[in-house]
Scaffold this motif. Structure first.
Motif, mmCIF file in Angstrom:
data_model
loop_
_atom_site.group_PDB
_atom_site.id
_atom_site.type_symbol
_atom_site.label_atom_id
_atom_site.label_comp_id
_atom_site.label_asym_id
_atom_site.label_seq_id
_atom_site.Cartn_x
_atom_site.Cartn_y
_atom_site.Cartn_z
ATOM 1 N N LEU A 156 91.680 28.044 19.371
ATOM 2 C CA LEU A 156 90.499 28.902 19.426
ATOM 3 C C LEU A 156 89.441 28.212 20.287
ATOM 4 O O LEU A 156 89.504 26.997 20.517
ATOM 5 C CB LEU A 156 89.956 29.213 18.031
ATOM 6 C CG LEU A 156 89.523 28.089 17.098
ATOM 7 C CD1 LEU A 156 88.109 27.612 17.435
ATOM 8 C CD2 LEU A 156 89.547 28.550 15.647
ATOM 9 N N VAL A 157 88.507 29.002 20.779
ATOM 10 C CA VAL A 157 87.439 28.484 21.625
ATOM 11 C C VAL A 157 86.129 28.543 20.857
ATOM 12 O O VAL A 157 85.721 29.610 20.385
ATOM 13 C CB VAL A 157 87.320 29.280 22.943
ATOM 14 C CG1 VAL A 157 86.087 28.825 23.736
ATOM 15 C CG2 VAL A 157 88.577 29.113 23.775
ATOM 16 N N LEU A 158 85.493 27.394 20.715
ATOM 17 C CA LEU A 158 84.186 27.285 20.056
ATOM 18 C C LEU A 158 83.111 27.181 21.128
ATOM 19 O O LEU A 158 83.227 26.376 22.054
ATOM 20 C CB LEU A 158 84.141 26.036 19.172
ATOM 21 C CG LEU A 158 85.185 25.958 18.052
ATOM 22 C CD1 LEU A 158 85.183 24.561 17.446
ATOM 23 C CD2 LEU A 158 84.899 26.988 16.989
ATOM 24 N N GLU A 159 82.085 27.995 20.986
ATOM 25 C CA GLU A 159 80.972 27.976 21.934
ATOM 26 C C GLU A 159 79.701 27.548 21.220
ATOM 27 O O GLU A 159 79.323 28.141 20.207
ATOM 28 C CB GLU A 159 80.760 29.362 22.545
ATOM 29 C CG GLU A 159 81.926 29.862 23.377
ATOM 30 C CD GLU A 159 81.697 31.269 23.892
ATOM 31 O OE1 GLU A 159 82.336 31.635 24.891
ATOM 32 O OE2 GLU A 159 80.888 32.004 23.288
ATOM 33 N N HIS B 271 71.847 24.457 17.585
ATOM 34 C CA HIS B 271 72.632 25.444 18.320
ATOM 35 C C HIS B 271 73.440 26.342 17.382
ATOM 36 O O HIS B 271 73.854 25.932 16.301
ATOM 37 C CB HIS B 271 73.586 24.742 19.303
ATOM 38 C CG HIS B 271 72.875 23.943 20.353
ATOM 39 N ND1 HIS B 271 72.884 22.561 20.371
ATOM 40 C CD2 HIS B 271 72.100 24.329 21.395
ATOM 41 C CE1 HIS B 271 72.161 22.136 21.388
ATOM 42 N NE2 HIS B 271 71.679 23.188 22.015
ATOM 43 N N ASP B 272 73.655 27.573 17.841
ATOM 44 C CA ASP B 272 74.561 28.490 17.154
ATOM 45 C C ASP B 272 75.988 28.193 17.587
ATOM 46 O O ASP B 272 76.236 27.795 18.727
ATOM 47 C CB ASP B 272 74.229 29.945 17.519
ATOM 48 C CG ASP B 272 72.906 30.415 16.941
ATOM 49 O OD1 ASP B 272 72.404 29.762 16.010
ATOM 50 O OD2 ASP B 272 72.384 31.439 17.423
ATOM 51 N N VAL B 273 76.923 28.393 16.682
ATOM 52 C CA VAL B 273 78.342 28.226 17.004
ATOM 53 C C VAL B 273 79.012 29.594 16.927
ATOM 54 O O VAL B 273 78.964 30.261 15.892
ATOM 55 C CB VAL B 273 79.037 27.244 16.045
ATOM 56 C CG1 VAL B 273 80.508 27.077 16.431
ATOM 57 C CG2 VAL B 273 78.333 25.884 16.057
ATOM 58 N N HIS B 274 79.608 30.011 18.042
ATOM 59 C CA HIS B 274 80.329 31.270 18.111
ATOM 60 C C HIS B 274 81.797 30.990 18.392
ATOM 61 O O HIS B 274 82.135 29.978 19.012
ATOM 62 C CB HIS B 274 79.770 32.160 19.229
ATOM 63 C CG HIS B 274 78.376 32.643 18.987
ATOM 64 N ND1 HIS B 274 78.089 33.896 18.476
ATOM 65 C CD2 HIS B 274 77.176 32.037 19.171
ATOM 66 C CE1 HIS B 274 76.782 34.043 18.376
ATOM 67 N NE2 HIS B 274 76.204 32.932 18.781
ATOM 68 N N ILE B 275 82.655 31.875 17.937
ATOM 69 C CA ILE B 275 84.080 31.790 18.238
ATOM 70 C C ILE B 275 84.429 32.930 19.179
ATOM 71 O O ILE B 275 84.170 34.097 18.878
ATOM 72 C CB ILE B 275 84.924 31.848 16.954
ATOM 73 C CG1 ILE B 275 84.675 30.576 16.128
ATOM 74 C CG2 ILE B 275 86.402 32.002 17.273
ATOM 75 C CD1 ILE B 275 85.455 30.520 14.839
ATOM 76 N N ASP B 276 84.981 32.586 20.325
ATOM 77 C CA ASP B 276 85.324 33.569 21.347
ATOM 78 C C ASP B 276 86.451 34.463 20.826
ATOM 79 O O ASP B 276 87.561 33.976 20.565
ATOM 80 C CB ASP B 276 85.772 32.847 22.626
ATOM 81 C CG ASP B 276 86.040 33.806 23.776
ATOM 82 O OD1 ASP B 276 86.100 35.024 23.537
ATOM 83 O OD2 ASP B 276 86.200 33.323 24.915
ATOM 84 N N PRO B 277 86.210 35.773 20.666
ATOM 85 C CA PRO B 277 87.251 36.651 20.117
ATOM 86 C C PRO B 277 88.476 36.763 21.018
ATOM 87 O O PRO B 277 89.556 37.132 20.550
ATOM 88 C CB PRO B 277 86.532 38.000 19.975
ATOM 89 C CG PRO B 277 85.394 37.933 20.939
ATOM 90 C CD PRO B 277 84.961 36.495 20.962
#
Length: 420
Positions: free
Chosen positions: A225-228, A249-255
């Motif tokens: 998975l990709v963590l942004e 920072h916010d952490v998002h996961i690239d769908p």
């Protein structure tokens, strides 16, 4: 029976709390002040919170399309908060109306809850006003999500591809800063499942495998998975929600960045289950890796003695001194022992597969300088932009540069193999 201690307080944008009505007990007053500081946003977070409330109240007269539109909403510097510090809260209060309970009763470190009854705002402390609140909770959601900016995420500061193997190993590309590693690994494990049963269940859920077919369905050897890491979302909404926060920072996961492998060689996409399996560097997976690492950067050269160089104008003048100091601190430049330790770690980790013998050597050739790629988005990050750089080249003689990601191991290291 619950114990309730009413209070009224004023709070400014920087978090300074002034109690205007509170219990006489100094310990309780201190607890109330600490609770407000612990739970209420300050600084930029306060500005984002107020503007979000303002939008949820349906007050903007036009669509919020840009950050400039949002920042045009004035933020009052003062808040007046009234409520209670509650101990021994009746569990039925939380069960009977869980939505209201989550919104109004905030659990505190050390026990107890903070219950806020009202919040008013003022520019100078003379006139106090509150934002209108629609009794229908869906109204605020509709007001918020109609604005284009509610779909926008914050600027990407760093991206990490996490490769998580069934037996537990997690590899990142690029390697995150050491202080972030534990939290990112915990997030990956939580996302994929802590136990073999959870691992399989999350995988089946991602592919919508019918329950009756799960017993025969294969379990992946590894998943990706990709963590942004992104700057805080300008206008937070359910359309751009982060999975968690890490520091500022916010952490998002690239769908689109989820993949799995059944054989350890080829990778299949969760987003497109019917797509052909891809090998690393090919097809959709290759495009993902390329795009993830295609971040605008500033080339920087750090020399052993502490000199830091970049092209004139590449780093804003107002940031130059801080960026230089932080890069020197991060690399150990100017300190022979710290520089040796850092460059050794770079070489050993970079060539761990191609030259594992390096880890067993007591000493490696002295690196004279290292070229780094520093993301431009991180140049203005006050939390330490140095933590986001990637090493690209090294020189052992100050003249000839060796690519850290080339197809061959630098000759200065290759000649150190035991067989040589």
């Amino acid at each position: 029976m619950p114990t309730v201690h009413p209070f009224e307080a004023q709070m400014d944008a920087d978090g300074t709390v002034t109690l205007t009505s509170a219990p006489a007990d100094p310990a309780l007053r201190e607890r109330i002040v600490a609770a407000l500081r612990q739970t209420q946003p300050t600084g930029d977070a306060w500005a984002r919170s107020y503007r979000r409330q303002y939008v949820r109240a349906g007050l903007p007269q036009k669509l919020i399309e840009t950050r400039e539109d949002l920042e045009a909403i004035p933020v009052p510097p003062l808040r007046r908060l009234s409520g209670e510090l509650v101990f021994n809260l009746d569990p039925r209060t939380l069960r009977n109306d869980p939505v209201r309970a989550v919104r109004e009763y905030t659990p505190l470190e050390g026990g107890g809850h903070l219950h806020l009854r009202s919040e008013e705002f003022s520019t100078g402390g003379g006139k106090w006003e509150s934002l209108p609140e629609d009794p229908n909770p869906l109204a605020g959601f509709r007001y918020l999500t109609q604005h284009p900016l509610a779909r926008e995420k914050g600027t990407v500061v760093a991206s990490y591809l996490a490769e998580h193997w069934h037996e537990g190993r997690i590899d990142f590309e690029p390697e995150p800063p050491e202080e972030q590693l534990d939290e990112l690994e915990a997030l990956v494990r939580d996302w994929h499942g802590e136990t073999p049963e959870d691992w399989a269940e999350r995988h089946y859920d991602s592919l919508d495998v019918p329950e009756e077919e799960e017993a025969e369905a294969p379990v992946p050897l590894a998943r990706r998975l990709v963590l942004e890491l992104r700057e805080p979302t300008p206008l937070g909404s359910p359309l751009n929600i982060a999975v968690t926060t890490l520091g500022e920072h916010d952490v998002h996961i690239d769908p689109e960045g989820g993949f799995y492998t059944l054989d350890g060689e080829t990778w299949l996409s969760y987003a497109d289950p019917d797509a052909e399996p891809q090998e690393d560097g090919a097809g959709e997976l290759g495009d993902l890796l390329s795009n993830m690492l295609d971040v605008k950067t500033v080339p920087v050269t750090v020399w052993q003695g502490g000199r830091v160089e970049w092209e004139e104008g590449a780093v804003p003048a107002e940031q130059a001194e801080r960026v230089r100091a932080e890069l020197v601190e991060a690399t150990g430049a100017g300190n022979p022992d710290a520089w040796a330790d850092w460059t050794r770690a770079v070489l050993v980790e970079t060539f761990a597969e191609e030259a594992p013998h390096l880890a067993d050597l007591d000493a490696l050739p002295t690196v004279q300088a290292v070229r780094l790629d520093l993301p431009t988005d991180a140049l203005s990050d006050p939390d330490d932009p140095a933590q986001y750089f990637m090493e690209s080249e090294v020189t052992f003689d100050g003249v000839n540069w060796r690519d850290l990601y080339g197809e061959t191991v630098p000759e200065e290291l290759e000649r150190l193999r035991p067989s040589n």
